[in-house]
Design a protein around this motif. Structure first.
Motif, short mmCIF file in Angstrom:
data_model
loop_
_atom_site.label_atom_id
_atom_site.label_comp_id
_atom_site.label_asym_id
_atom_site.label_seq_id
_atom_site.Cartn_x
_atom_site.Cartn_y
_atom_site.Cartn_z
N VAL A 1 -2.78 4.64 -5.45
CA VAL A 1 -3.51 4.57 -5.36
C VAL A 1 -3.26 6.04 -5.11
O VAL A 1 -2.28 6.66 -4.41
N ALA A 2 -4.72 6.97 -4.73
CA ALA A 2 -4.01 8.69 -4.21
C ALA A 2 -3.96 8.83 -3.39
O ALA A 2 -3.31 9.91 -2.78
N ALA A 3 -4.53 8.08 -2.40
CA ALA A 3 -4.61 8.33 -1.24
C ALA A 3 -5.22 7.80 -0.45
O ALA A 3 -6.56 6.18 -0.98
N ALA A 4 -5.10 7.13 1.40
CA ALA A 4 -5.52 5.53 1.99
C ALA A 4 -6.16 6.58 3.27
O ALA A 4 -5.77 7.56 3.75
N GLY A 5 -7.26 5.98 3.74
CA GLY A 5 -7.13 6.17 4.98
C GLY A 5 -7.77 4.95 6.21
O GLY A 5 -8.42 3.63 5.61
N LEU A 6 -6.88 4.80 6.56
CA LEU A 6 -6.71 3.67 7.60
C LEU A 6 -6.95 4.05 9.48
O LEU A 6 -6.48 4.01 10.22
N ASP A 7 -7.57 2.94 10.37
CA ASP A 7 -7.91 3.23 10.93
C ASP A 7 -7.18 1.97 11.44
O ASP A 7 -7.70 2.01 13.33
N LEU B 1 0.31 -1.02 0.07
CA LEU B 1 0.25 -0.10 -0.06
C LEU B 1 0.65 1.38 -0.42
O LEU B 1 0.18 2.36 -0.99
N ALA B 2 1.69 1.39 0.70
CA ALA B 2 2.67 2.36 0.87
C ALA B 2 3.76 2.09 -0.41
O ALA B 2 4.04 3.76 -0.70
N ASP B 3 3.56 1.53 -0.93
CA ASP B 3 4.92 1.91 -3.09
C ASP B 3 3.40 2.63 -3.50
O ASP B 3 3.49 3.16 -4.54
N ALA B 4 2.52 1.49 -3.51
CA ALA B 4 1.33 2.44 -3.97
C ALA B 4 0.43 4.20 -4.00
O ALA B 4 0.40 4.78 -4.91
N LEU B 5 1.02 4.31 -2.87
CA LEU B 5 0.54 5.53 -2.06
C LEU B 5 1.77 6.99 -2.91
O LEU B 5 1.81 7.59 -3.23
#
Ligand code: NAP
Length: 318
Positions: free
Chosen positions: A255-261, A246-250
């Motif tokens: 991946v334009a943006a991500a939100g993680l809880d 996910l970090a590579d894709a960001l």
């Protein structure tokens, strides 16, 4: 009076709720107890209360005192419990379904909006006193209105997220292992294959359980199937995402943006997450509202009371 050992931190109102019905031993609001502390603390009690970070595996269950009849988790997720081992030991197991669904769905919307509107960068700009005034070029994010929403795990939580997303005119797509009946689907498009859902998802929300069946489900190959510029949200469990992928894709912007809880190995975060500007993170606060915390306590207390009075508690897992 039945005796309860509470092995996790709980709000005072919830401890009081338990104390109305049971003789309570409360371990206090320090760090999670070790397995040895849980075994020692549970001695002479009828029920053990834990929550999500505490693994109650086969080894620990095997060491629990013979007096124990029930195990209650102050969470809806139960991937930290070995249900088979609990059933073999004759323990009834309880969780907190439904009562936290609305709070978690609200948090999922917060993650979607926080990611799409670049809240991490916006908050830093203000708090670090770097903001020099409005310009049309500043911190432009992305609409979620009208975007296709792909939900992995269209259970109680996934459906509550879909309900709210309809207000943003988002067409709803979902993947579960099994298709929902039409009344629960609410017009959403079912994808029997996860890959097909990913190809459709301009905003992807993970709302499925953790555990071995979903570990690493969102990996490099699957991320590549998302449309370029997709937004990714995880409100389910951290283990579902491969952090480095996910970090590579960001980093690449695929991946334009991500939100993680939620985070694999939380509270220790994957180190690159701290530095990614387009990542909006919350410290596992999905169900953290006062109303929900009290309702979770009430549900567990009522479930245990029903169990001991011979009823059929709605929140019994095994
Ligand atoms: P639920 O009603 O049991 O829904 C789970 C959904 O996930 C079901 O629709 C299930 O459908 C689907 N699913 C399960 N395994 C799957 C797999 N391998 N692949 C694809 N879909 C799968 O549970 P819920 O109340 O909605 O809660 C869901 C999860 O959210 C919990 O287990 C918990 O881990 C997490 N959660 C997080 C927070 C937070 O604070 N962030 C709070 C509450 C819950 P099928 O069985 O048909 O596949």
């Amino acid at each position: 009076m039945r005796r309860l050992f509470i092995a996790c931190a709980l709000p005072p109102s919830v401890v009081a709720e338990f104390a109305r019905a049971f003789a309570v031993t409360y371990a206090g609001d320090g760090p999670p107890l070790s397995a040895d502390d849980i075994v020692a603390g549970a001695a002479g009690h009828d029920a053990l209360v834990v929550t999500a970070p505490t693994r109650v595996d086969r080894a620990l269950i095997g060491r629990l005192p013979a007096s124990l009849q029930a195990l209650a988790t102050y969470s809806v997720g139960h991937d930290h419990l070995d249900l088979t081992a609990a059933a073999e030991k004759g323990l009834a197991v309880f969780s907190t379904p439904d009562v936290l669904t609305d709070a978690c769905a609200e948090a999922a919307l917060l993650l979607m909006l926080g990611a799409a509107r670049r809240a991490t960068e916006a908050i830093a700009l203000l708090r670090e006193r770097r903001w020099t005034g409005w310009t049309p070029t500043q911190l432009n994010g992305w609409d979620i209105t009208g975007k296709r929403l792909g939900i992995v795990g269209m259970g109680r939580l996934g459906r509550a997220i879909a309900d709210r997303a309809r207000a943003f005119r988002m067409p709803i797509h979902y993947h579960n292992r099994s298709r929902l009946p039409a009344d629960l689907e609410g017009g959403a498009t079912y994808h029997p294959s996860l890959d097909a859902l990913l190809a459709a998802a301009q905003v992807l929300v993970l709302a499925c359980p953790g555990g071995e069946a979903t570990r690493g489900l969102l990996n490099r190959e699957r991320i590549a199937r998302l449309p370029p510029g997709a937004i990714v949200v995880n409100i389910g469990r951290g283990s579902v995402v491969v952090d480095a992928d996910l970090a590579d894709a960001l980093d690449s912007g695929h991946v334009a943006a991500a939100g993680l809880d939620v985070f694999d190995g939380e509270p220790a975060l994957y180190p690159r997450y701290y530095t990614l500007p387009t990542l909006f993170m919350l410290p596992h606060i999905g169900s953290a509202t006062l109303e929900t915390r009290n309702a979770m306590g009430r549900l567990l207390a009522e479930g245990l009371e029903a169990f001991w009075s011979g009823g059929a508690p709605v929140n019994r897992l095994v």
